[in-house]
Scaffold this active site. Structure first.
Site, mmCIF file in Angstrom:
data_model
loop_
_atom_site.group_PDB
_atom_site.id
_atom_site.type_symbol
_atom_site.label_atom_id
_atom_site.label_comp_id
_atom_site.label_asym_id
_atom_site.label_seq_id
_atom_site.Cartn_x
_atom_site.Cartn_y
_atom_site.Cartn_z
ATOM 1 N N ARG A 195 0.823 -1.227 0.000
ATOM 2 C CA ARG A 195 0.000 0.000 0.000
ATOM 3 C C ARG A 195 0.844 1.259 0.000
ATOM 4 O O ARG A 195 0.397 2.303 -0.437
ATOM 5 C CB ARG A 195 -0.906 0.022 1.242
ATOM 6 C CG ARG A 195 -2.034 -0.979 1.214
ATOM 7 C CD ARG A 195 -2.668 -1.095 2.571
ATOM 8 N NE ARG A 195 -1.669 -1.508 3.575
ATOM 9 C CZ ARG A 195 -1.905 -1.664 4.858
ATOM 10 N NH1 ARG A 195 -3.114 -1.435 5.337
ATOM 11 N NH2 ARG A 195 -0.945 -2.042 5.677
ATOM 12 N N SER A 233 2.645 -18.963 10.088
ATOM 13 C CA SER A 233 3.195 -18.514 11.372
ATOM 14 C C SER A 233 3.110 -19.679 12.338
ATOM 15 O O SER A 233 2.289 -20.591 12.148
ATOM 16 C CB SER A 233 2.356 -17.356 11.923
ATOM 17 O OG SER A 233 2.720 -17.060 13.272
ATOM 18 N N TYR A 257 -5.961 -13.538 15.106
ATOM 19 C CA TYR A 257 -4.731 -13.653 14.303
ATOM 20 C C TYR A 257 -4.380 -15.136 14.133
ATOM 21 O O TYR A 257 -4.083 -15.589 13.022
ATOM 22 C CB TYR A 257 -3.575 -12.890 14.966
ATOM 23 C CG TYR A 257 -2.266 -13.050 14.191
ATOM 24 C CD1 TYR A 257 -2.130 -12.500 12.918
ATOM 25 C CD2 TYR A 257 -1.197 -13.773 14.723
ATOM 26 C CE1 TYR A 257 -0.947 -12.668 12.190
ATOM 27 C CE2 TYR A 257 -0.015 -13.941 13.997
ATOM 28 C CZ TYR A 257 0.101 -13.384 12.739
ATOM 29 O OH TYR A 257 1.260 -13.556 12.014
ATOM 30 N N LEU A 274 9.183 -15.679 16.266
ATOM 31 C CA LEU A 274 9.456 -14.239 16.396
ATOM 32 C C LEU A 274 10.474 -13.734 15.368
ATOM 33 O O LEU A 274 11.637 -14.150 15.387
ATOM 34 C CB LEU A 274 10.044 -13.954 17.774
ATOM 35 C CG LEU A 274 9.096 -13.877 18.970
ATOM 36 C CD1 LEU A 274 9.919 -13.751 20.257
ATOM 37 C CD2 LEU A 274 8.157 -12.683 18.836
ATOM 38 N N VAL A 275 10.034 -12.827 14.523
ATOM 39 C CA VAL A 275 10.914 -12.177 13.544
ATOM 40 C C VAL A 275 10.819 -10.674 13.800
ATOM 41 O O VAL A 275 9.705 -10.127 13.832
ATOM 42 C CB VAL A 275 10.450 -12.433 12.089
ATOM 43 C CG1 VAL A 275 11.497 -11.948 11.100
ATOM 44 C CG2 VAL A 275 10.102 -13.899 11.859
ATOM 45 N N GLU A 305 8.375 -4.813 11.182
ATOM 46 C CA GLU A 305 7.383 -3.828 11.642
ATOM 47 C C GLU A 305 6.159 -4.517 12.259
ATOM 48 O O GLU A 305 5.207 -3.849 12.673
ATOM 49 C CB GLU A 305 6.946 -2.939 10.464
ATOM 50 C CG GLU A 305 8.065 -2.047 9.940
ATOM 51 C CD GLU A 305 7.646 -1.173 8.753
ATOM 52 O OE1 GLU A 305 6.443 -1.142 8.415
ATOM 53 O OE2 GLU A 305 8.528 -0.524 8.169
ATOM 54 N N PHE A 306 6.183 -5.857 12.289
ATOM 55 C CA PHE A 306 5.019 -6.645 12.717
ATOM 56 C C PHE A 306 4.454 -6.189 14.071
ATOM 57 O O PHE A 306 3.248 -5.965 14.208
ATOM 58 C CB PHE A 306 5.426 -8.122 12.771
ATOM 59 C CG PHE A 306 4.340 -9.051 13.240
ATOM 60 C CD1 PHE A 306 3.414 -9.553 12.350
ATOM 61 C CD2 PHE A 306 4.253 -9.430 14.578
ATOM 62 C CE1 PHE A 306 2.401 -10.418 12.781
ATOM 63 C CE2 PHE A 306 3.255 -10.290 15.011
ATOM 64 C CZ PHE A 306 2.333 -10.787 14.110
HETATM 65 P P1 NDP Z 1 5.758 -6.096 8.384
HETATM 66 O O1 NDP Z 1 4.708 -5.318 9.087
HETATM 67 O O2 NDP Z 1 7.162 -5.676 8.494
HETATM 68 O O3 NDP Z 1 5.376 -6.235 6.828
HETATM 69 C C1 NDP Z 1 4.051 -6.518 6.429
HETATM 70 C C2 NDP Z 1 3.895 -6.271 4.936
HETATM 71 O O4 NDP Z 1 2.526 -6.576 4.575
HETATM 72 C C3 NDP Z 1 4.145 -4.820 4.569
HETATM 73 O O5 NDP Z 1 4.868 -4.766 3.364
HETATM 74 C C4 NDP Z 1 2.740 -4.260 4.341
HETATM 75 O O6 NDP Z 1 2.778 -3.272 3.327
HETATM 76 C C5 NDP Z 1 1.990 -5.505 3.840
HETATM 77 N N1 NDP Z 1 0.549 -5.360 4.041
HETATM 78 C C6 NDP Z 1 -0.117 -5.336 5.227
HETATM 79 N N2 NDP Z 1 -1.428 -5.102 5.005
HETATM 80 C C7 NDP Z 1 -1.574 -4.988 3.667
HETATM 81 C C8 NDP Z 1 -2.689 -4.722 2.827
HETATM 82 N N3 NDP Z 1 -3.922 -4.548 3.316
HETATM 83 N N4 NDP Z 1 -2.495 -4.640 1.486
HETATM 84 C C9 NDP Z 1 -1.257 -4.817 0.975
HETATM 85 N N5 NDP Z 1 -0.166 -5.086 1.700
HETATM 86 C C10 NDP Z 1 -0.326 -5.152 3.044
HETATM 87 O O7 NDP Z 1 5.577 -7.607 8.933
HETATM 88 P P2 NDP Z 1 6.329 -8.975 8.592
HETATM 89 O O8 NDP Z 1 7.302 -8.799 7.517
HETATM 90 O O9 NDP Z 1 6.773 -9.550 9.873
HETATM 91 O O10 NDP Z 1 5.080 -9.828 8.095
HETATM 92 C C11 NDP Z 1 5.057 -10.529 6.873
HETATM 93 C C12 NDP Z 1 4.253 -11.809 7.057
HETATM 94 O O11 NDP Z 1 4.919 -12.632 7.997
HETATM 95 C C13 NDP Z 1 2.847 -11.610 7.596
HETATM 96 O O12 NDP Z 1 1.964 -12.470 6.899
HETATM 97 C C14 NDP Z 1 2.968 -12.015 9.057
HETATM 98 O O13 NDP Z 1 1.754 -12.472 9.569
HETATM 99 C C15 NDP Z 1 3.984 -13.111 8.939
HETATM 100 N N6 NDP Z 1 4.701 -13.466 10.152
HETATM 101 C C16 NDP Z 1 5.440 -12.542 10.826
HETATM 102 C C17 NDP Z 1 6.121 -12.905 11.976
HETATM 103 C C18 NDP Z 1 6.903 -11.938 12.801
HETATM 104 O O14 NDP Z 1 7.211 -12.254 13.970
HETATM 105 N N7 NDP Z 1 7.277 -10.775 12.275
HETATM 106 C C19 NDP Z 1 6.098 -14.293 12.455
HETATM 107 C C20 NDP Z 1 5.266 -15.166 11.685
HETATM 108 C C21 NDP Z 1 4.624 -14.765 10.565
HETATM 109 P P3 NDP Z 1 1.978 -1.875 3.349
HETATM 110 O O15 NDP Z 1 1.822 -1.479 4.783
HETATM 111 O O16 NDP Z 1 2.856 -0.953 2.552
HETATM 112 O O17 NDP Z 1 0.712 -2.186 2.654
HETATM 113 C C1 8X3 Z 2 3.914 -13.856 14.376
HETATM 114 C C2 8X3 Z 2 4.483 -14.668 15.478
HETATM 115 O O1 8X3 Z 2 4.029 -15.560 17.842
HETATM 116 O O2 8X3 Z 2 3.568 -13.197 17.410
HETATM 117 O O3 8X3 Z 2 3.063 -14.590 13.571
HETATM 118 O O4 8X3 Z 2 2.126 -14.901 16.532
HETATM 119 S S1 8X3 Z 2 3.496 -14.581 16.868
#
Ligand code: NDP
Ligand code: 8X3
Length: 250
Positions: free
Chosen positions: A32, A138, A151, A183-184, A187-188
């Site tokens: 976005r 996840s 979630y 856990l990664v 910006e999550f």
């Molecule tokens: P970030 O928040 O760093 O990145 C999330 C990405 O998703 C951004 O590029 C964001 O882009 C995009 N996004 C979110 N909502 C939308 C939308 N409505 N339309 C288009 N793009 C969207 O998080 P992560 O890199 O950590 O997350 C990536 C994936 O990994 C997710 O599916 C998350 O659930 C999963 N995950 C993460 C973990 C963690 O601990 N970080 C662990 C396990 C799984 P923008 O805002 O520009 O749209």
């Molecule tokens: C992200 C990892 O443990 O916060 O999916 O759900 S956790």
């Protein structure tokens, strides 16, 4: 080779874009935040000399997903690898205290968004009888933790969809892989806690989390396996994390 990565403006998606570009993939990147997409396109094209197309839309918007993907040229529709990565957690509450708009955002992004994108791209792959879909799940798709309810439900849905895709795309020679991280640091947590950076930091305090690059390398490894090998799923956590609830902090 062409890879399409959803949610490539930050975290895992962005790191995967750089990793695949380094390995000569042409890229279609979505998200976005247009300014971030434009910055990343320029940086990757300058550094790796591969072509990058950016698509700026909200994955919750079904028509926007279809319009942007269908508008790609035939050349760009030859997608070899789809990384269904865009996703988020919003809020951390018991169900009785949950906010409906948080639930809807997570369900619409993490489940419906994955379906819209996969429907279009899998048809292109089926026509070519080749392709590889990587679904970012996840550990929240493998287990449930307090206040993670919706979630966790969305990531359990990704786990189910990954298995369904694997069955349905088998006759079309399309590989399907889920990567389930613990856990990664990305910006999550800032997104989960709605901009509260202090609270977000606490998730990673006293331990060494995974990095987005760790996941990008895992994706690269999965897509580089020989033709006869499919990685069905990988659960990957920091060394100090056993599951969503058991982890060691200093
Ligand atoms: P970030 O928040 O760093 O990145 C999330 C990405 O998703 C951004 O590029 C964001 O882009 C995009 N996004 C979110 N909502 C939308 C939308 N409505 N339309 C288009 N793009 C969207 O998080 P992560 O890199 O950590 O997350 C990536 C994936 O990994 C997710 O599916 C998350 O659930 C999963 N995950 C993460 C973990 C963690 O601990 N970080 C662990 C396990 C799984 P923008 O805002 O520009 O749209
Ligand atoms: C992200 C990892 O443990 O916060 O999916 O759900 S956790």
């Amino acid at each position: 080779m062409i890879a399409l990565i959803t949610g490539a403006t930050a975290g895992i998606g962005k790191a995967t874009a750089f990793k695949l570009a380094e390995n000569n993939y042409k890229l279609i990147l979505t998200g976005r935040r247009k300014n971030k997409l434009d910055e990343i396109k320029k940086e990757i094209e300058d550094k790796y000399k591969v072509q990058v197309t950016v698509l700026n839309f909200d994955i919750r918007d079904k028509q926007a997903c279809y319009d942007h993907l269908n508008a790609l040229s035939n050349e760009w529709k030859q997608v070899d690898v789809l990384v269904n990565n865009a996703g988020l957690a919003q809020g951390l509450n018991t169900i009785n205290n949950g906010l409906e708009e948080d639930w809807e955002t997570m369900i619409d992004t993490n489940i419906k968004g994955v379906l819209y994108i996969t429907k279009i791209i899998s048809n292109w792959m089926i026509a070519r009888k080749k392709g590889h879909i990587i679904n970012i799940g996840s550990i929240a798709g493998k287990e449930v933790y307090p206040n993670g309810n919706v979630y966790c439900a969305t990531k359990h849905a990704v786990d189910a969809l990954n298995k369904a895709m694997r069955i349905e795309l088998l006759p079309s020679n399309i590989k399907v892989t889920a990567i389930h991280p613990g856990l990664v640091e990305t910006e999550f947590s800032i997104v989960r806690f709605k901009g509260d950076e202090q609270r977000a930091k606490q998730a990673y305090t006293g331990l060494q989390p995974l990095t987005a690059e760790d996941i990008a390398e895992t994706i690269l490894w999965a897509i580089q396996r020989p033709d006869h090998v499919n990685i069905n799923e990988i659960i990957i956590t920091p060394s100090v994390q056993a599951n969503a609830r058991d982890l060691i902090r200093n």
